[in-house]
Design a protein around this motif. Sequence first.
Motif, short mmCIF file in Angstrom:
data_model
loop_
_atom_site.label_atom_id
_atom_site.label_comp_id
_atom_site.label_asym_id
_atom_site.label_seq_id
_atom_site.Cartn_x
_atom_site.Cartn_y
_atom_site.Cartn_z
N MET A 79 0.85 -1.18 0.00
CA MET A 79 0.00 0.00 0.00
C MET A 79 0.89 1.24 0.00
O MET A 79 1.78 1.37 0.84
CB MET A 79 -0.90 -0.02 1.23
N GLU A 80 0.64 2.13 -0.93
CA GLU A 80 1.37 3.40 -1.00
C GLU A 80 0.47 4.47 -0.38
O GLU A 80 -0.67 4.62 -0.80
CB GLU A 80 1.69 3.74 -2.46
N ILE A 81 1.00 5.17 0.61
CA ILE A 81 0.28 6.26 1.26
C ILE A 81 1.16 7.49 1.14
O ILE A 81 2.27 7.52 1.69
CB ILE A 81 0.00 5.95 2.75
N GLU A 82 0.70 8.49 0.38
CA GLU A 82 1.53 9.67 0.19
C GLU A 82 0.69 10.92 0.03
O GLU A 82 -0.47 10.86 -0.38
CB GLU A 82 2.47 9.51 -1.01
N ARG A 83 1.32 12.04 0.35
CA ARG A 83 0.71 13.35 0.11
C ARG A 83 1.61 14.10 -0.86
O ARG A 83 2.83 13.94 -0.84
CB ARG A 83 0.54 14.11 1.42
N LYS A 84 0.98 14.90 -1.71
CA LYS A 84 1.71 15.62 -2.76
C LYS A 84 1.37 17.10 -2.67
O LYS A 84 0.21 17.46 -2.46
CB LYS A 84 1.30 15.06 -4.12
N PHE A 85 2.39 17.94 -2.86
CA PHE A 85 2.25 19.38 -2.73
C PHE A 85 2.80 20.08 -3.97
O PHE A 85 3.78 19.63 -4.56
CB PHE A 85 3.01 19.87 -1.50
N LEU A 86 2.15 21.18 -4.35
CA LEU A 86 2.62 22.01 -5.46
C LEU A 86 3.59 23.03 -4.88
O LEU A 86 3.19 23.94 -4.16
CB LEU A 86 1.44 22.69 -6.13
N THR A 87 4.87 22.87 -5.18
CA THR A 87 5.92 23.69 -4.59
C THR A 87 6.32 24.80 -5.56
O THR A 87 6.57 24.54 -6.73
CB THR A 87 7.14 22.80 -4.24
N LYS A 88 6.36 26.03 -5.05
CA LYS A 88 6.70 27.18 -5.90
C LYS A 88 8.17 27.54 -5.84
O LYS A 88 8.77 27.89 -6.85
CB LYS A 88 5.85 28.40 -5.51
N GLU A 89 8.75 27.51 -4.64
CA GLU A 89 10.18 27.83 -4.51
C GLU A 89 10.74 27.16 -3.27
O GLU A 89 10.01 26.80 -2.35
CB GLU A 89 10.42 29.34 -4.48
N LEU A 90 12.06 27.01 -3.27
CA LEU A 90 12.74 26.32 -2.18
C LEU A 90 13.58 27.30 -1.38
O LEU A 90 14.28 28.13 -1.98
CB LEU A 90 13.63 25.20 -2.74
N PRO A 91 13.57 27.19 -0.05
CA PRO A 91 14.36 28.11 0.79
C PRO A 91 15.79 27.61 1.04
O PRO A 91 16.42 28.02 2.01
CB PRO A 91 13.55 28.14 2.09
N PHE A 92 16.29 26.71 0.18
CA PHE A 92 17.62 26.13 0.35
C PHE A 92 18.13 25.68 -1.00
O PHE A 92 17.38 25.64 -1.98
CB PHE A 92 17.58 24.95 1.34
N ASP A 93 19.41 25.32 -1.06
CA ASP A 93 20.03 24.84 -2.29
C ASP A 93 19.71 23.35 -2.47
O ASP A 93 20.27 22.51 -1.77
CB ASP A 93 21.54 25.07 -2.22
N ILE A 94 18.83 23.03 -3.39
CA ILE A 94 18.38 21.65 -3.60
C ILE A 94 19.52 20.74 -4.07
O ILE A 94 19.51 19.54 -3.81
CB ILE A 94 17.19 21.60 -4.57
N THR A 95 20.51 21.30 -4.72
CA THR A 95 21.60 20.48 -5.26
C THR A 95 22.49 19.89 -4.17
O THR A 95 23.36 19.07 -4.46
CB THR A 95 22.45 21.26 -6.28
N ALA A 96 22.27 20.28 -2.92
CA ALA A 96 23.04 19.73 -1.80
C ALA A 96 22.52 18.34 -1.40
O ALA A 96 23.13 17.68 -0.57
CB ALA A 96 22.97 20.67 -0.61
N TYR A 97 21.42 17.89 -2.01
CA TYR A 97 20.78 16.63 -1.63
C TYR A 97 20.92 15.58 -2.73
O TYR A 97 21.10 15.91 -3.90
CB TYR A 97 19.30 16.88 -1.32
N PRO A 98 20.83 14.29 -2.35
CA PRO A 98 20.90 13.22 -3.36
C PRO A 98 19.82 13.39 -4.43
O PRO A 98 18.70 13.82 -4.13
CB PRO A 98 20.67 11.94 -2.55
N LYS A 111 -6.51 2.13 -7.74
CA LYS A 111 -7.23 3.40 -7.74
C LYS A 111 -7.09 4.07 -6.39
O LYS A 111 -6.90 3.42 -5.37
CB LYS A 111 -8.70 3.16 -8.05
N GLY A 112 -7.22 5.39 -6.39
CA GLY A 112 -7.18 6.14 -5.15
C GLY A 112 -6.30 7.37 -5.27
O GLY A 112 -5.65 7.58 -6.30
N HIS A 113 -6.31 8.16 -4.21
CA HIS A 113 -5.51 9.38 -4.19
C HIS A 113 -4.45 9.30 -3.09
O HIS A 113 -3.28 9.09 -3.36
CB HIS A 113 -6.39 10.62 -3.99
N LEU A 114 -4.88 9.44 -1.85
CA LEU A 114 -3.95 9.46 -0.72
C LEU A 114 -3.35 8.08 -0.46
O LEU A 114 -2.17 7.97 -0.16
CB LEU A 114 -4.70 9.97 0.52
N ALA A 115 -4.15 7.04 -0.61
CA ALA A 115 -3.68 5.67 -0.38
C ALA A 115 -4.17 4.79 -1.52
O ALA A 115 -5.32 4.87 -1.94
CB ALA A 115 -4.20 5.13 0.95
#
Length: 153
Positions: free
Chosen positions: A1-20, A51-55
Amino acid sequence: MEIERKFLTKELPFDITAYPCKAITQAYLSFSPTIRIRRSNTDYILTVKGKGHLAREEFELPLSEEEYNRLSLKTEGTPVCKKRYLVPIEENLTAEVDIYEGELQGLMTTEVEFSSMEAAEKFVAPAWFGRDVSEEKAYKNTSFSLYGIPKEL
């Protein structure tokens, strides 16, 4: 079972390239039911989603590169290409920040997977995550493949 939430992100307050980061390309063999193939760096995976959204139920099967390439000739829609950055957050969770490429350039989403519905429902997202689009069909990768970036952006 996959349980996930998804968000529409506009900008990041950090340097994303520092992460894997993983370079991901996924395409769809079927939209109903959802059957997709994905290349993530050098891994190849066939996924069937319920079928489904959150789960929803999810089944994954590893593929060889040759199997992936053969199946890619049978896909529908436009492949979804993105860079996925893995950002550790509170409570041993990981924010998967997807920065889309190609026809979806300019789109960025953040997903978090949970071990239970209770954990997903009580999660308070950091402000930088943006608007919760977990229940919005237009923000599913299948919709991106069929229709591109939602018009409301």
